[in-house]
Design a protein around this motif. Structure first.
Motif, mmCIF file in Angstrom:
data_model
loop_
_atom_site.group_PDB
_atom_site.id
_atom_site.type_symbol
_atom_site.label_atom_id
_atom_site.label_comp_id
_atom_site.label_asym_id
_atom_site.label_seq_id
_atom_site.Cartn_x
_atom_site.Cartn_y
_atom_site.Cartn_z
ATOM 1 N N GLY A 70 76.549 -25.629 23.265
ATOM 2 C CA GLY A 70 75.857 -25.209 24.467
ATOM 3 C C GLY A 70 75.592 -23.724 24.488
ATOM 4 O O GLY A 70 75.197 -23.183 25.508
ATOM 5 N N ALA A 71 75.816 -23.049 23.403
ATOM 6 C CA ALA A 71 75.620 -21.600 23.369
ATOM 7 C C ALA A 71 74.150 -21.259 23.469
ATOM 8 O O ALA A 71 73.293 -22.006 22.995
ATOM 9 C CB ALA A 71 76.199 -21.027 22.087
ATOM 10 N N GLN A 72 73.856 -20.126 24.087
ATOM 11 C CA GLN A 72 72.467 -19.715 24.249
ATOM 12 C C GLN A 72 71.903 -19.219 22.920
ATOM 13 O O GLN A 72 72.158 -18.098 22.498
ATOM 14 C CB GLN A 72 72.357 -18.617 25.303
ATOM 15 N N THR A 73 71.145 -20.047 22.249
ATOM 16 C CA THR A 73 70.420 -19.701 21.025
ATOM 17 C C THR A 73 71.291 -19.017 19.965
ATOM 18 O O THR A 73 70.773 -18.317 19.111
ATOM 19 C CB THR A 73 69.205 -18.801 21.337
ATOM 20 N N LEU A 74 72.599 -19.224 19.989
ATOM 21 C CA LEU A 74 73.449 -18.573 18.989
ATOM 22 C C LEU A 74 73.005 -18.934 17.578
ATOM 23 O O LEU A 74 73.000 -18.088 16.682
ATOM 24 C CB LEU A 74 74.914 -18.976 19.176
ATOM 25 N N GLU A 75 72.620 -20.201 17.380
ATOM 26 C CA GLU A 75 72.263 -20.646 16.040
ATOM 27 C C GLU A 75 70.977 -19.994 15.538
ATOM 28 O O GLU A 75 70.705 -20.001 14.336
ATOM 29 C CB GLU A 75 72.101 -22.169 16.014
ATOM 30 N N LYS A 76 70.152 -19.470 16.448
ATOM 31 C CA LYS A 76 68.862 -18.897 16.068
ATOM 32 C C LYS A 76 68.905 -17.379 15.944
ATOM 33 O O LYS A 76 67.882 -16.754 15.669
ATOM 34 C CB LYS A 76 67.805 -19.291 17.103
ATOM 35 N N MET A 77 70.057 -16.783 16.151
ATOM 36 C CA MET A 77 70.160 -15.329 16.075
ATOM 37 C C MET A 77 70.229 -14.863 14.622
ATOM 38 O O MET A 77 70.293 -15.670 13.691
ATOM 39 C CB MET A 77 71.364 -14.858 16.906
ATOM 40 N N ILE A 78 70.201 -13.545 14.429
ATOM 41 C CA ILE A 78 70.022 -12.943 13.107
ATOM 42 C C ILE A 78 71.174 -11.985 12.825
ATOM 43 O O ILE A 78 71.627 -11.260 13.709
ATOM 44 C CB ILE A 78 68.685 -12.170 13.051
ATOM 45 N N TYR A 130 75.329 -9.414 15.207
ATOM 46 C CA TYR A 130 74.617 -10.695 15.305
ATOM 47 C C TYR A 130 73.746 -10.636 16.551
ATOM 48 O O TYR A 130 74.258 -10.521 17.656
ATOM 49 C CB TYR A 130 75.630 -11.819 15.394
ATOM 50 N N TYR A 131 72.426 -10.725 16.398
ATOM 51 C CA TYR A 131 71.556 -10.326 17.500
ATOM 52 C C TYR A 131 70.320 -11.208 17.649
ATOM 53 O O TYR A 131 69.926 -11.959 16.760
ATOM 54 C CB TYR A 131 71.119 -8.873 17.306
ATOM 55 N N THR A 132 69.713 -11.073 18.822
ATOM 56 C CA THR A 132 68.395 -11.582 19.127
ATOM 57 C C THR A 132 67.607 -10.436 19.757
ATOM 58 O O THR A 132 68.183 -9.375 20.022
ATOM 59 C CB THR A 132 68.478 -12.797 20.065
ATOM 60 N N THR A 133 66.314 -10.618 19.996
ATOM 61 C CA THR A 133 65.477 -9.513 20.472
ATOM 62 C C THR A 133 64.891 -9.841 21.838
ATOM 63 O O THR A 133 64.371 -10.951 22.047
ATOM 64 C CB THR A 133 64.337 -9.228 19.480
ATOM 65 N N TYR A 134 64.993 -8.873 22.749
ATOM 66 C CA TYR A 134 64.432 -9.008 24.092
ATOM 67 C C TYR A 134 63.604 -7.785 24.431
ATOM 68 O O TYR A 134 63.949 -6.656 24.044
ATOM 69 C CB TYR A 134 65.548 -9.168 25.141
ATOM 70 N N GLY A 135 62.524 -8.012 25.161
ATOM 71 C CA GLY A 135 61.766 -6.927 25.756
ATOM 72 C C GLY A 135 62.031 -6.872 27.248
ATOM 73 O O GLY A 135 62.699 -7.743 27.814
ATOM 74 N N GLY A 136 61.508 -5.837 27.889
ATOM 75 C CA GLY A 136 61.605 -5.754 29.339
ATOM 76 C C GLY A 136 63.018 -5.542 29.843
ATOM 77 O O GLY A 136 63.859 -4.935 29.185
ATOM 78 N N GLU A 137 63.272 -6.080 31.027
ATOM 79 C CA GLU A 137 64.551 -5.874 31.709
ATOM 80 C C GLU A 137 65.387 -7.151 31.638
ATOM 81 O O GLU A 137 64.858 -8.258 31.720
ATOM 82 C CB GLU A 137 64.288 -5.460 33.158
ATOM 83 N N PHE A 138 66.694 -6.985 31.468
ATOM 84 C CA PHE A 138 67.554 -8.154 31.285
ATOM 85 C C PHE A 138 68.995 -7.811 31.601
ATOM 86 O O PHE A 138 69.384 -6.629 31.699
ATOM 87 C CB PHE A 138 67.457 -8.675 29.841
ATOM 88 N N ALA A 141 65.497 4.071 26.196
ATOM 89 C CA ALA A 141 64.040 4.044 26.288
ATOM 90 C C ALA A 141 63.546 2.691 26.801
ATOM 91 O O ALA A 141 63.989 1.639 26.341
ATOM 92 C CB ALA A 141 63.425 4.334 24.921
ATOM 93 N N ASP A 142 62.605 2.735 27.771
ATOM 94 C CA ASP A 142 62.062 1.487 28.276
ATOM 95 C C ASP A 142 60.774 1.131 27.544
ATOM 96 O O ASP A 142 60.319 1.856 26.658
ATOM 97 C CB ASP A 142 61.861 1.552 29.790
ATOM 98 N N ASN A 143 60.204 -0.013 27.923
ATOM 99 C CA ASN A 143 58.981 -0.517 27.281
ATOM 100 C C ASN A 143 59.113 -0.590 25.761
ATOM 101 O O ASN A 143 58.170 -0.338 25.013
ATOM 102 C CB ASN A 143 57.772 0.347 27.659
ATOM 103 N N THR A 144 60.327 -0.919 25.305
ATOM 104 C CA THR A 144 60.627 -0.998 23.873
ATOM 105 C C THR A 144 61.485 -2.233 23.620
ATOM 106 O O THR A 144 62.474 -2.439 24.321
ATOM 107 C CB THR A 144 61.401 0.252 23.409
ATOM 108 N N PRO A 145 61.143 -3.082 22.655
ATOM 109 C CA PRO A 145 61.997 -4.231 22.337
ATOM 110 C C PRO A 145 63.389 -3.766 21.920
ATOM 111 O O PRO A 145 63.549 -2.724 21.265
ATOM 112 C CB PRO A 145 61.263 -4.912 21.183
ATOM 113 N N VAL A 146 64.399 -4.561 22.280
ATOM 114 C CA VAL A 146 65.788 -4.214 22.012
ATOM 115 C C VAL A 146 66.465 -5.367 21.279
ATOM 116 O O VAL A 146 66.340 -6.533 21.684
ATOM 117 C CB VAL A 146 66.551 -3.916 23.321
ATOM 118 N N SER A 147 67.197 -5.057 20.220
ATOM 119 C CA SER A 147 68.082 -6.029 19.584
ATOM 120 C C SER A 147 69.361 -6.106 20.412
ATOM 121 O O SER A 147 70.023 -5.096 20.639
ATOM 122 C CB SER A 147 68.405 -5.598 18.151
ATOM 123 N N VAL A 148 69.700 -7.298 20.871
ATOM 124 C CA VAL A 148 70.821 -7.500 21.791
ATOM 125 C C VAL A 148 71.788 -8.483 21.156
ATOM 126 O O VAL A 148 71.376 -9.576 20.742
ATOM 127 C CB VAL A 148 70.337 -8.077 23.136
#
Length: 216
Positions: free
Chosen positions: A18-26, A67-75, A171-178
């Motif tokens: 049930g993990a949030q996209t853990l298997e798809k992270m990098i 171990y990360y995924t990428t998000y833009g915007g606010e989160f 910095a905003d308006n920049t994709p972030v590895s999270v």
């Protein structure tokens, strides 16, 4: 419940997760031993690895597992962290990373026999802030909220009451590895465990303000 993967080193087996996209992270700096099971990432943190740039010590290292995924915007992102810390500077927690010169890492760090809530903010050079805990803790929740050009960092013992530990420019308006990181600069590595990792996308503040003005 969705079907996921159990991963150990380079191997993969089917399981339900049930993990949030853990298997798809990098992986960045994939460790030799790790697995995903029951919504938990476990990694054996690479010995003598860390993230740090220049300040105070005069060297730069960028070789710890992340171990990360990428998000833009606010989160908002949060995770429950526990580890078998052994040596000075053993650490595990969250990382938000734009590139090698701009990142934030926050979590538990073991220093001279004490547990610390630790934050490193790097903009070309790194700084380090700590909150020393009065007792060992078996686990802790770390939360980061990215809004516009700032990140607010919090910790909690129960995932209910959160205490702010730091606010930092980012910095905003920049994709972030999270994602999830561990480091063992002085040690031979240790097991770190990350439970119920969650990222929640937040409505863009500027757009919401624009909509409010248009509605007036």
């Amino acid at each position: 419940m969705k079907k996921g993967l159990l991963m150990l080193g380079c191997c993969a087996l089917s399981l339900t997760s049930g993990a949030q996209t853990l298997e798809k992270m990098i992986w960045f700096n994939e460790p030799a031993k790790w697995e995903i099971k029951d919504s938990t990432l476990s990694m054996y943190v690479t010995p003598h690895s860390d993230y740090w740039r220049i300040a105070h010590y005069g060297f730069t290292v960028d070789d710890a597992p992340f171990y990360y995924t990428t998000y833009g915007g606010e989160f908002e992102v949060k995770v429950k962290v526990r580890g078998d810390y052994k040596e000075r500077f053993d650490q595990a927690g969250l990382m938000l990373r734009i590139d090698a010169q701009n990142y934030i890492k926050a979590g538990i760090e073991y220093v001279d026999g004490r547990y610390n809530i630790s934050t490193v903010v790097t903009h070309r050079t790194s700084d380090w802030s700590v909150i020393t805990l009065d007792r060992p803790v078996p686990y802790i929740w770390i939360k980061a909220v990215r809004r516009l050009d700032a990140v607010e960092l919090f910790y909690s013992y129960d995932d209910k009451e959160y205490t702010m530990m730091r606010t930092a420019w980012f910095a905003d308006n920049t994709p972030v590895s999270v994602g999830l990181m561990g480091a063992s600069p002085d040690g031979e590595g240790f097991w770190a465990h990350f439970d119920t990792f969650r990222v929640t996308q937040l409505p863009d503040s500027r757009r919401m303000e624009w909509l409010r003005k248009q509605a007036q």
